[in-house]
Design an enzyme around this catalytic site. Structure first.
Site, PDB file in Angstrom:
ATOM      1  N   SER A  78      42.889  32.624  53.291  1.00 33.22           N
ATOM      2  CA  SER A  78      43.126  33.154  51.962  1.00 33.22           C
ATOM      3  C   SER A  78      44.417  32.592  51.379  1.00 33.22           C
ATOM      4  CB  SER A  78      43.212  34.685  52.024  1.00 33.22           C
ATOM      5  OG  SER A  78      43.517  35.224  50.778  1.00 33.22           O
TER       6      SER A  78
ATOM      7  N   HIS B  70      34.255  29.946  57.563  1.00 29.46           N
ATOM      8  CA  HIS B  70      35.151  30.486  56.546  1.00 29.46           C
ATOM      9  C   HIS B  70      35.519  29.327  55.635  1.00 29.46           C
ATOM     10  CE1 HIS B  70      39.128  32.654  55.415  1.00 29.46           C
ATOM     11  NE2 HIS B  70      38.149  33.012  54.627  1.00 29.46           N
TER      12      HIS B  70
ATOM     13  N   LYS C 109      40.708  27.582  48.602  1.00 34.16           N
ATOM     14  CA  LYS C 109      39.262  27.391  48.743  1.00 34.16           C
ATOM     15  C   LYS C 109      38.523  27.628  47.430  1.00 34.16           C
ATOM     16  CE  LYS C 109      38.096  30.288  51.932  1.00 34.16           C
ATOM     17  NZ  LYS C 109      39.352  31.054  51.848  1.00 34.16           N
ATOM     18  N   THR C 110      38.822  28.752  46.795  1.00 31.23           N
ATOM     19  CA  THR C 110      38.117  29.097  45.560  1.00 31.23           C
ATOM     20  C   THR C 110      38.480  28.137  44.440  1.00 31.23           C
ATOM     21  OG1 THR C 110      38.019  31.435  46.170  1.00 31.23           O
ATOM     22  CG2 THR C 110      37.749  30.905  43.847  1.00 31.23           C
TER      23      THR C 110
ATOM     24  N   ARG D 139      43.490  40.144  42.664  1.00 30.46           N
ATOM     25  CA  ARG D 139      42.219  39.427  42.821  1.00 30.46           C
ATOM     26  C   ARG D 139      41.213  39.824  41.752  1.00 30.46           C
ATOM     27  NH1 ARG D 139      40.890  36.619  47.456  1.00 30.46           N
ATOM     28  NH2 ARG D 139      42.473  36.641  49.100  1.00 30.46           N
TER      29      ARG D 139
ATOM     30  N   LYS E 216      34.704  41.293  54.368  1.00 30.57           N
ATOM     31  CA  LYS E 216      35.049  40.605  55.612  1.00 30.57           C
ATOM     32  C   LYS E 216      34.427  41.283  56.838  1.00 30.57           C
ATOM     33  CE  LYS E 216      37.413  37.185  53.998  1.00 30.57           C
ATOM     34  NZ  LYS E 216      36.758  35.844  53.977  1.00 30.57           N
TER      35      LYS E 216
ATOM     36  N   ASP F 131      33.661  31.079  49.716  1.00 29.93           N
ATOM     37  CA  ASP F 131      34.386  31.645  50.861  1.00 29.93           C
ATOM     38  C   ASP F 131      33.637  31.664  52.187  1.00 29.93           C
ATOM     39  OD1 ASP F 131      36.726  32.858  51.914  1.00 29.93           O
ATOM     40  OD2 ASP F 131      35.806  34.827  51.772  1.00 29.93           O
TER      41      ASP F 131
ATOM     42  N   ARG G 259      43.736  43.465  53.667  1.00 29.57           N
ATOM     43  CA  ARG G 259      43.037  43.967  54.849  1.00 29.57           C
ATOM     44  C   ARG G 259      44.025  44.575  55.858  1.00 29.57           C
ATOM     45  NH1 ARG G 259      41.776  40.328  57.728  1.00 29.57           N
ATOM     46  NH2 ARG G 259      42.669  38.560  56.606  1.00 29.57           N
TER      47      ARG G 259
END
Length: 526
Positions: free
Chosen positions: A236, A218, A240-241, A319, A199, A255, A57
């Site tokens: 990130s 988040h 989390k994933t 990703r 996002k 997410d 980003r």
């Protein structure tokens, strides 16, 4: 191919539109990606795209139009920067010019599994793989729902255009990601990175929901066979994933979620996982999700389409996006009840935080507002190595409102539903080695099965964090106390105090918001 023409096409402001490829199927999208030479196909049948020079980003290029009434709610500053309406209108014209006189892809999707909180979003792009990304990441309407689809919000992705007049406009660069809240429009230019679309809508959900008394988060979420729900907060790269994808628990999402009076619901219809150093043994569910209909980004592969997941030659932020159906054990309605446990995931670059700590409610509020972690290389433009940061609510880059608005909602819900909260360090130990996934999963399992509550606890000096002396499944229980991973104990003490000072300095920005938000006593004390 769908021959339906989306409603409201004439309202897009585009001229001489060619063919409109509307909500194409996965097979149709893949055919377009191949025929247009946008993607290659991996050995597992997965489309592979490159996102150009931007592999993350561009947070410094994100703006909100400064106008009433949204400017009365938005917390202006480095995260939410102002752009005047006239400049936005100029960029909007550039955007529409780029998307005019050509074939376009339109994807109509939903954000939010809860019908009471759901938003209808329309994406317009000229790139097939970007339409594929949207199809993966958002909730896919049925054919019947598309018949009467009316978008609440429009996203124009004109990634091929750049703003040559950015200096005159007083902007950061020729890239722009701009939001007009009142007109329900976002425009993207100069960057191909698909995550800007994902996002961007998350930022808007973070604007809309708190005004309705709902908490946007988040976080990832999963639910056990007995209905127990766990939330995993983190930036990130913190896990989390990976950690929410569990063969014994149904995945709600990886997410972005909301929490209302009924419970937790996913904003999305897919997952967006980092694949750098992906190991099929430690992350079999994610590895298995990389198949046809998934979309790999910026990975290195050979002439046979075999991906080298260890390669960082393009970026560390490699990703894959995939529909959540690729995870066999997922919650089909993407919703569940109120959480039993909340886990804050932090990548501690200093080797100070224990692998797992049990927090009081006051500590939970403190660490939620602090949002301590490190930005992982490649996640954002210009980040080439881990950089320690404090990101409020573990997602400050996506919060249009003041962080205390979200913290207040979280505190109320923790209190109402008697939620247990933990801090888990997925970062480095004193030897500079990252916590193994095996040991981190053992910490998570101890939380989920409740065995951590039966442990004997020690206290980390200065931070006053309570951590267990022993947990089942940990390779060596000594690592539960971070000091044991340091050869030089004096260096450990010095590092603890140095990090504590950073926490204290960061939290000073919340001291002027009244006693309701004064949780400084729950943080480190020098």
């Amino acid at each position: 191919m769908s021959t339906r023409t989306p409603k409201g096409l004439e309202e897009l402001g585009l001229e001489n539109i060619g063919t409109v490829y509307y909500n194409l199927s996965y097979d149709e999208l893949q055919a377009h990606e191949i025929n247009r030479n946008e993607c290659k196909i991996s050995s597992t049948g997965t489309a592979i795209c490159d996102t150009g020079i931007f592999t993350g980003r561009s947070p410094k290029d994100k703006y909100f139009v400064d106008q009433s009434p949204s400017n009365e709610h938005i917390s202006w500053g480095n995260v939410n920067k102002k752009i005047d309406k006239s400049t936005f209108d100029e960029l909007f014209e550039l955007t529409k010019e780029q998307l005019s006189n050509k074939n376009i892809y339109i994807m109509d999707v939903y954000a939010g599994a809860s019908k009471e909180s759901q938003k209808s979003i329309r994406f317009i792009t000229e790139i097939a793989w970007q339409a594929h990304f949207v199809k993966n990441m958002f909730i896919r309407p049925t054919e019947e729902e598309l018949e009467n689809f009316q978008p609440d919000f429009l996203v124009y992705n004109s990634c091929k255009v750049t703003n040559d007049n950015y200096k005159e406009h007083g902007l950061n660069s020729d890239v722009f990601v701009c939001f007009n809240v009142e007109d329900n429009v976002a425009i993207i230019g100069g960057t191909w990175y698909g995550g800007e679309m994902k996002k961007g809508i998350f930022s808007m959900m973070n604007y809309w929901l708190p005004l309705e008394g709902k908490l946007p988060m988040h976080c990832s979420a999963n639910v056990g066979k007995e209905g127990d729900v766990c939330l995993f907060f983190g930036l990130s790269g913190t896990g989390k994933t990976t950690l929410s994808t569990d063969p014994l628990r149904a995945l709600i999402g990886d997410d972005e979620h909301g929490w209302d009076e009924h419970g937790v619901f996913n904003f999305e219809g897919g997952c967006y996982a980092k694949v750098i150093n992906l190991d099929p043994k430690s992350e079999p569910e994610i590895f298995g999700a990389i198949k046809k209909d998934a979309l790999l980004e910026n990975v290195v592969y050979d002439e046979n389409g075999i991906v080298d997941y260890a390669s960082k030659s393009k970026t560390e932020n490699t990703r894959v996006s995939y529909p959540i159906e690729h995870i066999e054990n997922h919650k089909e309605d993407l919703q569940a009840g109120h959480p039993n446990n909340i886990i804050f995931l932090s990548y501690d670059a200093f080797g100070v935080l224990p692998p797992v700590s049990k927090l009081t409610k006051e500590q939970a509020m403190y660490y939620f507002l602090s949002g301590y972690t490190a930005k992982v290389a490649g996640t954002e433009r210009g980040i080439t190595e881990p950089v320690t940061t404090f990101s409020a609510c573990f997602g400050e880059a996506f919060l249009p409102l003041h962080p205390t608005r979200y913290a207040k909602l979280l505190g109320e819900k923790i209190e109402e539903h008697n939620v247990h909260v933990y801090l888990v360090n997925t970062g480095l130990n004193g030897a500079g080695k990252r916590m193994s996934i095996k040991d981190t999963r053992a910490c998570i399992n101890g939380i989920l099965n409740g065995s951590i509550n039966n442990a004997t606890f020690e206290t980390l000096p200065v931070f006053n964090l309570k951590f267990p002396k022993y947990l089942d499944g940990i390779t060596d229980s000594k690592i539960l106390n971070p000091i044991n991973t340091w050869e030089n104990k004096e260096a450990f003490d010095e590092t603890v105090r140095g990090l504590a000072q950073k926490f204290i300095e960061n939290f000073e920005r919340y001291q002027d918001n009244g006693s309701e938000f004064d949780y400084s006593a729950a943080g480190p004390q020098l």
